[in-house]
Design a protein around this motif. Structure first.
Motif, PDB file in Angstrom:
ATOM      1  N   MET A   1      23.755  17.192  24.387  1.00 14.87           N
ATOM      2  CA  MET A   1      24.901  16.389  23.998  1.00 14.87           C
ATOM      3  C   MET A   1      25.678  17.100  22.891  1.00 14.87           C
ATOM      4  SD  MET A   1      23.090  13.366  21.729  1.00 14.87           S
ATOM      5  CE  MET A   1      24.647  12.506  21.548  1.00 14.87           C
ATOM      6  N   LYS A   2      26.969  16.782  22.796  1.00 16.29           N
ATOM      7  CA  LYS A   2      27.813  17.407  21.786  1.00 16.29           C
ATOM      8  C   LYS A   2      27.505  16.834  20.416  1.00 16.29           C
ATOM      9  CE  LYS A   2      32.654  18.759  21.108  1.00 16.29           C
ATOM     10  NZ  LYS A   2      34.035  18.582  21.622  1.00 16.29           N
ATOM     11  N   ALA A   3      27.446  17.710  19.416  1.00 14.71           N
ATOM     12  CA  ALA A   3      27.112  17.284  18.060  1.00 14.71           C
ATOM     13  C   ALA A   3      28.043  17.944  17.055  1.00 14.71           C
ATOM     14  CB  ALA A   3      25.658  17.622  17.729  1.00 14.71           C
ATOM     15  N   VAL A   4      28.277  17.228  15.958  1.00 15.49           N
ATOM     16  CA  VAL A   4      29.098  17.732  14.857  1.00 15.49           C
ATOM     17  C   VAL A   4      28.247  17.674  13.591  1.00 15.49           C
ATOM     18  CG1 VAL A   4      31.220  17.415  13.521  1.00 15.49           C
ATOM     19  CG2 VAL A   4      31.177  16.826  15.957  1.00 15.49           C
ATOM     20  N   VAL A   5      28.220  18.771  12.842  1.00 11.38           N
ATOM     21  CA  VAL A   5      27.423  18.830  11.614  1.00 11.38           C
ATOM     22  C   VAL A   5      28.330  19.173  10.435  1.00 11.38           C
ATOM     23  CG1 VAL A   5      25.424  19.825  10.448  1.00 11.38           C
ATOM     24  CG2 VAL A   5      25.436  19.645  12.944  1.00 11.38           C
ATOM     25  N   PHE A   6      28.402  18.279   9.462  1.00 14.27           N
ATOM     26  CA  PHE A   6      29.100  18.570   8.205  1.00 14.27           C
ATOM     27  C   PHE A   6      28.120  19.277   7.268  1.00 14.27           C
ATOM     28  CE2 PHE A   6      31.625  15.137   9.929  1.00 14.27           C
ATOM     29  CZ  PHE A   6      32.921  15.462   9.546  1.00 14.27           C
ATOM     30  N   ASP A   7      28.603  20.340   6.636  1.00  9.07           N
ATOM     31  CA  ASP A   7      27.759  21.127   5.725  1.00  9.07           C
ATOM     32  C   ASP A   7      28.451  21.210   4.366  1.00  9.07           C
ATOM     33  OD1 ASP A   7      25.627  22.719   4.903  1.00  9.07           O
ATOM     34  OD2 ASP A   7      26.644  24.569   5.499  1.00  9.07           O
ATOM     35  N   LEU A 139      39.981  15.012  18.146  1.00 12.72           N
ATOM     36  CA  LEU A 139      38.968  15.960  18.613  1.00 12.72           C
ATOM     37  C   LEU A 139      37.922  15.313  19.514  1.00 12.72           C
ATOM     38  CD1 LEU A 139      38.453  17.908  15.265  1.00 12.72           C
ATOM     39  CD2 LEU A 139      39.429  18.847  17.374  1.00 12.72           C
ATOM     40  N   GLY A 140      37.971  13.984  19.660  1.00 15.38           N
ATOM     41  CA  GLY A 140      36.990  13.294  20.493  1.00 15.38           C
ATOM     42  C   GLY A 140      35.624  13.187  19.857  1.00 15.38           C
ATOM     43  N   PHE A 141      35.554  13.281  18.537  1.00 11.49           N
ATOM     44  CA  PHE A 141      34.260  13.300  17.858  1.00 11.49           C
ATOM     45  C   PHE A 141      33.587  11.931  17.809  1.00 11.49           C
ATOM     46  CE2 PHE A 141      35.060  17.368  15.137  1.00 11.49           C
ATOM     47  CZ  PHE A 141      34.947  18.114  16.297  1.00 11.49           C
ATOM     48  N   ARG A 142      34.321  10.854  18.103  1.00  8.85           N
ATOM     49  CA  ARG A 142      33.696   9.535  18.077  1.00  8.85           C
ATOM     50  C   ARG A 142      32.629   9.407  19.156  1.00  8.85           C
ATOM     51  NH1 ARG A 142      32.381   6.730  14.501  1.00  8.85           N
ATOM     52  NH2 ARG A 142      33.491   4.811  14.156  1.00  8.85           N
ATOM     53  N   GLU A 143      32.650  10.297  20.151  1.00  2.73           N
ATOM     54  CA  GLU A 143      31.659  10.264  21.230  1.00  2.73           C
ATOM     55  C   GLU A 143      30.509  11.231  20.967  1.00  2.73           C
ATOM     56  OE1 GLU A 143      32.250   7.926  23.441  1.00  2.73           O
ATOM     57  OE2 GLU A 143      34.147   7.549  22.427  1.00  2.73           O
ATOM     58  N   CYS A 144      30.484  11.857  19.811  1.00  2.00           N
ATOM     59  CA  CYS A 144      29.469  12.878  19.502  1.00  2.00           C
ATOM     60  C   CYS A 144      28.411  12.339  18.539  1.00  2.00           C
ATOM     61  CB  CYS A 144      30.136  14.099  18.859  1.00  2.00           C
ATOM     62  SG  CYS A 144      31.409  14.862  19.862  1.00  2.00           S
ATOM     63  N   ALA A 145      27.309  13.068  18.462  1.00  2.00           N
ATOM     64  CA  ALA A 145      26.315  12.812  17.413  1.00  2.00           C
ATOM     65  C   ALA A 145      26.820  13.473  16.137  1.00  2.00           C
ATOM     66  CB  ALA A 145      24.963  13.394  17.814  1.00  2.00           C
ATOM     67  N   VAL A 205      29.165   9.817   9.419  1.00  2.51           N
ATOM     68  CA  VAL A 205      27.884  10.513   9.598  1.00  2.51           C
ATOM     69  C   VAL A 205      26.794   9.525  10.021  1.00  2.51           C
ATOM     70  CG1 VAL A 205      26.044  11.778   8.413  1.00  2.51           C
ATOM     71  CG2 VAL A 205      28.445  12.382   8.003  1.00  2.51           C
ATOM     72  N   GLN A 206      26.092   9.889  11.081  1.00  5.14           N
ATOM     73  CA  GLN A 206      25.028   9.036  11.609  1.00  5.14           C
ATOM     74  C   GLN A 206      23.657   9.411  11.056  1.00  5.14           C
ATOM     75  OE1 GLN A 206      25.639  10.021  15.686  1.00  5.14           O
ATOM     76  NE2 GLN A 206      27.556   8.888  15.846  1.00  5.14           N
ATOM     77  N   LYS A 207      23.479  10.684  10.719  1.00  4.35           N
ATOM     78  CA  LYS A 207      22.164  11.128  10.223  1.00  4.35           C
ATOM     79  C   LYS A 207      22.352  12.277   9.251  1.00  4.35           C
ATOM     80  CE  LYS A 207      17.547  12.577  11.705  1.00  4.35           C
ATOM     81  NZ  LYS A 207      16.660  12.865  12.856  1.00  4.35           N
ATOM     82  N   CYS A 208      21.658  12.209   8.119  1.00  6.30           N
ATOM     83  CA  CYS A 208      21.701  13.277   7.119  1.00  6.30           C
ATOM     84  C   CYS A 208      20.301  13.874   6.983  1.00  6.30           C
ATOM     85  CB  CYS A 208      22.174  12.727   5.774  1.00  6.30           C
ATOM     86  SG  CYS A 208      22.518  14.005   4.533  1.00  6.30           S
ATOM     87  N   SER A 209      20.203  15.200   7.082  1.00  2.00           N
ATOM     88  CA  SER A 209      18.911  15.885   7.031  1.00  2.00           C
ATOM     89  C   SER A 209      18.967  17.044   6.053  1.00  2.00           C
ATOM     90  CB  SER A 209      18.520  16.412   8.417  1.00  2.00           C
ATOM     91  OG  SER A 209      18.558  15.391   9.389  1.00  2.00           O
ATOM     92  N   THR A 210      17.811  17.411   5.533  1.00  2.00           N
ATOM     93  CA  THR A 210      17.741  18.527   4.587  1.00  2.00           C
ATOM     94  C   THR A 210      18.198  19.832   5.217  1.00  2.00           C
ATOM     95  OG1 THR A 210      15.862  17.438   3.518  1.00  2.00           O
ATOM     96  CG2 THR A 210      16.218  19.761   3.009  1.00  2.00           C
ATOM     97  N   PHE A 211      17.883  20.004   6.508  1.00  2.00           N
ATOM     98  CA  PHE A 211      18.227  21.239   7.191  1.00  2.00           C
ATOM     99  C   PHE A 211      19.163  20.948   8.364  1.00  2.00           C
ATOM    100  CE2 PHE A 211      13.868  21.710   5.535  1.00  2.00           C
ATOM    101  CZ  PHE A 211      14.084  22.738   4.626  1.00  2.00           C
ATOM    102  N   PHE A 212      19.785  22.008   8.863  1.00  2.00           N
ATOM    103  CA  PHE A 212      20.599  21.888  10.061  1.00  2.00           C
ATOM    104  C   PHE A 212      19.725  21.395  11.227  1.00  2.00           C
ATOM    105  CE2 PHE A 212      24.170  24.125   8.293  1.00  2.00           C
ATOM    106  CZ  PHE A 212      25.223  23.862   9.158  1.00  2.00           C
ATOM    107  N   PRO A 213      20.250  20.522  12.076  1.00  2.00           N
ATOM    108  CA  PRO A 213      19.501  20.170  13.289  1.00  2.00           C
ATOM    109  C   PRO A 213      19.497  21.353  14.251  1.00  2.00           C
ATOM    110  CG  PRO A 213      21.696  19.224  13.375  1.00  2.00           C
ATOM    111  CD  PRO A 213      21.550  19.832  12.002  1.00  2.00           C
TER     112      PRO A 213
END
Length: 402
Positions: A1-7, A139-145, A205-213
């Motif tokens: 699935m398409k995912a977006v990661v803010f860093d 960008l259609g990001f509402r359909e992404c993780a 943001v739906q999930k915040c993690s210490t490292f990149f998924p």
């Protein structure tokens, strides 16, 4: 699935978020129209340009206005509602301002219907929220993780209309408190995360993690900040593909026992499942001095670990339980359904467990054993025959609908 990661290693502000999204391909005309669509509080000028931060090319968004803020929260909501943009963009913008209002209300001890905003209520701050929402939808990001790594907030003090306040500013910290975002201080003595930036991230943001998924990177955007810092002042946004299986956080507990009877172990298994264990395995093992023993292995949610470990120690007399380092497991989405089969002219109902990935693709169907056993006993046929028929009907029914 398409995912977006803010860093956000250099923090985040509304203009940096917009810049990063434009750098990824959000259309400038769409974004600029959204940022200037509200004229109730004065004219807003938007300038979107390419720039460079310590060798990294990115997009910078500059917003200027002669507005000084100091307006009611209700007036901002009214202006957003009547701005003429798509309903989905308006809903997101209002939800973001709701987060800001909740934070300001708690800090100042004033009900939201009496709130007056200062910096976060200026025309340029409102433009940042509208532009970020419009770019996100374009960008259609509402359909992404949507994921994020920890947000660096800076340190020191920031000058506001209330005077010098510690970083993160009280409103920013309150927004973070009510979000799933992880934050860190530093790495410079500046305000890196603004209340507007915090609210936008907290909303999307739906999930915040210490490292990149785990992600196969397809595209990278950089939203440049206005300040020149000792590190690249840019918000990095990564777009890619993640496995469609669901990431589930777990921990594995394990201990060895060599003087516990089978009856105790059987009872322990039942008790651990009642207490929330996801799965329990009891594995025969040869212990020191050739003694026969068992390895007890438990899969559990992190929140249940302490209770389960205590139960193992109480029931077995073990002196310790190991917690194995596991980042996460990949699981299928599961749901229950019911199907009917016909045997000797009589219909019988049986439950089935359906496994899909997060995109809805059917992966497996398994019949509930107890239902199949009951039907087999009622009709005097092998239980494996009933299982075969139930799963055959279920596959036929659900393959085309999922």
């Amino acid at each position: 699935m398409k995912a977006v990661v803010f860093d956000p290693v250099s923090g985040a502000s509304g203009d940096m978020i917009i810049g990063g999204l434009v750098d990824l391909g959000a259309r400038k005309d769409i974004v600029e129209n959204a940022m200037t669509c509200i004229t109730d509080f004065g004219e807003v000028e938007v300038d979107i340009t390419k720039t460079n931060r310590q060798g990294i090319d990115g997009t910078m968004v500059s917003v200027t206005s002669d507005d000084n803020g100091d307006r009611r929260y209700a007036d901002i909501v009214k202006a957003v509602e009547s701005c003429g943009l798509d309903d989905a963009i308006i809903r997101d913008a209002i939800a973001i301002y709701e987060k800001i209002a909740d934070a300001e209300s708690r800090i100042h001890g004033v009900p939201k219907n009496r709130l007056h905003f200062h910096e976060v209520g200026t025309a340029d701050a409102i433009a940042d929220v509208m532009g970020a929402c419009a770019a996100f939808h374009d960008l259609g990001f509402r359909e992404c993780a949507i994921h994020s790594t920890p947000v660096y907030v800076g340190s020191g003090f920031v000058d506001t209309k209330y005077g010098r306040l510690p970083v993160p500013a009280p409103a920013t910290l309150e927004i973070l408190r009510n979000s799933g975002l992880i934050f860190r201080g530093g790495p410079v003595e500046e305000e890196l995360l603004t209340p507007t930036g915090a609210a936008i991230l907290a909303h999307f943001v739906q999930k915040c993690s210490t490292f990149f998924p785990e992600i196969a990177v397809k595209k990278i955007g950089y939203g440049a900040g206005s300040k020149e810092l000792e590190m690249p002042n840019a918000l990095r946004i990564v777009v890619g593909e993640m496995d469609a299986l669901i990431h589930d956080s777990i921990e594995v507990l394990e201990t060895n026992v060599d003087d516990v009877t089978g009856e105790i172990l059987g009872n322990l298994l039942e008790e651990l499942m009642k207490l929330g264990a996801k799965d329990v395995a009891i594995i025969p093992a040869t212990m020191k001095k050739g003694r026969s023993g068992h390895i007890i292995q438990i899969i559990a949610k992190p929140a249940d670990v302490s209770v389960l470990a205590r139960k193992v120690i109480e029931e077995t007399g073990s002196l310790g339980v190991r917690i194995m380092p596991v980042r996460h497991r990949l699981i299928a989405k599961r749901k229950m359904a019911s199907v009917a089969i016909e045997i000797a002219g009589k219909k019988h109902k049986a439950d089935v467990k359906i496994a899909t990935d997060s995109n809805g693709k059917l992966m497996n169907i398994s019949a509930e054993f107890e239902d199949c056993k009951r039907i087999a006993n009622e009709n005097g046929i092998p239980v494996k025959e009933v299982i075969r028929r139930v799963e055959e009907v279920a596959w036929s029914r659900f393959k085309s609908t999922l």
